[in-house]
Design a protein around this motif. Sequence first.
Motif, short mmCIF file in Angstrom:
data_model
loop_
_atom_site.label_atom_id
_atom_site.label_comp_id
_atom_site.label_asym_id
_atom_site.label_seq_id
_atom_site.Cartn_x
_atom_site.Cartn_y
_atom_site.Cartn_z
N GLU A 99 0.85 -1.19 0.00
CA GLU A 99 0.00 0.00 0.00
C GLU A 99 0.88 1.23 0.00
N ARG A 100 0.59 2.18 -0.86
CA ARG A 100 1.36 3.41 -0.82
C ARG A 100 0.41 4.59 -0.93
N THR A 160 5.26 12.53 -4.92
CA THR A 160 6.09 11.56 -4.18
C THR A 160 5.16 10.57 -3.49
N PHE A 161 5.69 9.37 -3.27
CA PHE A 161 4.90 8.34 -2.59
C PHE A 161 5.63 7.89 -1.34
N THR A 196 0.21 -4.35 3.63
CA THR A 196 0.13 -5.08 2.37
C THR A 196 -1.33 -5.33 2.05
N ILE A 197 -1.68 -5.13 0.79
CA ILE A 197 -3.04 -5.48 0.35
C ILE A 197 -2.94 -6.90 -0.17
N GLU A 198 -3.57 -7.83 0.51
CA GLU A 198 -3.33 -9.23 0.17
C GLU A 198 -4.37 -9.81 -0.75
N ASN A 199 -3.94 -10.81 -1.50
CA ASN A 199 -4.84 -11.59 -2.34
C ASN A 199 -5.64 -10.76 -3.33
N VAL A 200 -4.93 -9.91 -4.02
CA VAL A 200 -5.57 -9.12 -5.06
C VAL A 200 -5.58 -9.98 -6.31
N ILE A 201 -6.70 -10.08 -6.99
CA ILE A 201 -6.76 -10.92 -8.18
C ILE A 201 -5.99 -10.22 -9.29
#
Lengths: 82, 554
Positions: B144-145, B153-154, B160-165
Amino acid sequence: MSQVRMALQTQLSWLYYQYLLVTAVYVLEPWERALFTSVLLSAAAMVGYTSYVFLPVHLRLVLHFFSGVFDGQAESAVTLMS
Amino acid sequence: MVRTSTMVLNGNLTVQMNQTILQNGKQRKNGHVNGEKRTNFPAAKGVSCRQYSPESFEQAPMYVAVLTYLGFGIVTLFGYFRDFLRAVGLEKCHLAQEREEQKEFVPMYQDFENFYTRNLYMRVRDNWNRPICSLPGPAFDLMERVSDDYNWTFRLTGKTIENVINMGSYNYLGFAENNEDFLKTVADKTLQYGVGVCSSRQEVGNLSSHEELERLVADFLGVESAMTFGMGFATNSMNIPALVSKGCLILSDELNHTSLILGARLSGATIRVFKHNNMHSLEKLLREAVCSGQPRTHRPWRKILIMVEGIYSMEGSVARLPEIVALKKKYKAYLYLDEAHSIGAVGPTGRGVTELFRLNPADVDVMMGTFTKSFGASGGYIAGNKELVNYLRSHSHCAVYATAMCPPVVEQIVRAMKCIMGVDGNTVGIQRIRQLAENTRYFRSRLKEMGFIIYGNDSSPVVPILLYMPGKVVAFSRAMLARKIGVVVVGFPATPITEARARFCLSAAHTRAMLDKVLHHLNEVGDDLCLKFSRRKISPRPSLFNETDFELDS
């Protein structure tokens, strides 16, 4: 009553969202959005005010002009006949 | 493997191939449908209509184009306004600028040329370059940012974004996997050879595993010989200059990839562009080239090379190979086929577009492809006659100067290819190919039913959904990420300005449940954002139709 208001509010916010997407204002920063929306609304307000003030007058003049033309034609035809 | 090819001499240019596939035991004969021979081929086309499924490039209603231009116009106006503010000094400039002492020199940073980057791309660039922290399989994890200054800027939040298809990776056959059993040979080879080759192929970098890989690639494609390179882009850009040079003519499709264009420009040959997949345009150029010759001297061209791709990744369309082969034979030109996206992904056994159209691989003079997409590795190959490949081994820039492919990658390609070919009676490969074809059919038909505008051939696993307006492109990407689906959206420089799109790459590793979830969310997002522009009326009961095409004149 509050349900109707909620539905109306959802509908309005959806319409606002569509406006943002279609005009690509969605990608702009908030102050730019405010600037663009205010310019757009003021232009729309000016168009509305102008039409409110001048449209009846202009319509009346147009009708008078065209009716005058037809009456004039009828008069000249009558004079030619007689 | 026995392959014989005979030309059928009754006015048709269909090629009949008796072909026994290694372990399938299935024998297919061209021209036979369900045991009966079809003889009513329209002679004018010279190719079976059944093999070339229709491609659709539906146009959106006029108001969509008008609104797209309106959106771009408004953003451009604001771009000018912000540039003015930056020039005057009311706003901080985040871009590269020259030092004070160099202000009077010739400007180093061309300000106007990156107008678009500065004023549109920067505002929305959180939709691209998202950092991935897992294997790019059918589902992955994203970091995630967030940005505090509108994407200049980031910073990573640490979550963490998990299990993204994953609908964006070129993982057509699902070989991007980290299953220990499957990767055993890769691990063994790494232990044996190490990771770096530390030399180019010409010098001390020619490993026995490279030879094995090249033999395997040649067998897989059904050609005499093949050569592999470490990088797919470099395969095109460095080998085309070795094949053609000044005095030759290149006829290249309008929508060819940058690597092909770069290779063509580097070679110094004359380049002429024909309209995308348009055989009339190609024939006209060929006739003109053969009749008039080189521009001022009117000498005949030394070589005419037609460059096409198997599947065009931005459109999802498939090259009309039978017609191109017929044209090339008629006008005596050479054909360069770039199968970057189509090798492994189309065709009943994954051999690419030559198999899709039942053509003889010997008809294509230079077959090029990459291992990045369907094989889960990296690198490219060029295959063809023995003379061609021997010539390239000594004259290609890649062979002489570029580092050779590293051993773990070579072994990954070898194991993936053996899996697809079904060596040792393995059916995993053919199952994956079938799963991919099934997924493609299902996904495309459901999207059409929903009312989206899709481009491309029905059998291509690359599915572009047209979004058109810049605001919607950005909102689509963000909305899909919020629903844990990762998509790739493409906008102006890579596509025409009015045709921004989201490109879905299907994979054999996607299960039906994943596809259903994606379709469900697509439906919702499509309604939310009003993306369903299609004006076609699709029958909701497609199962009523058994045939894929209709014989209108029988």
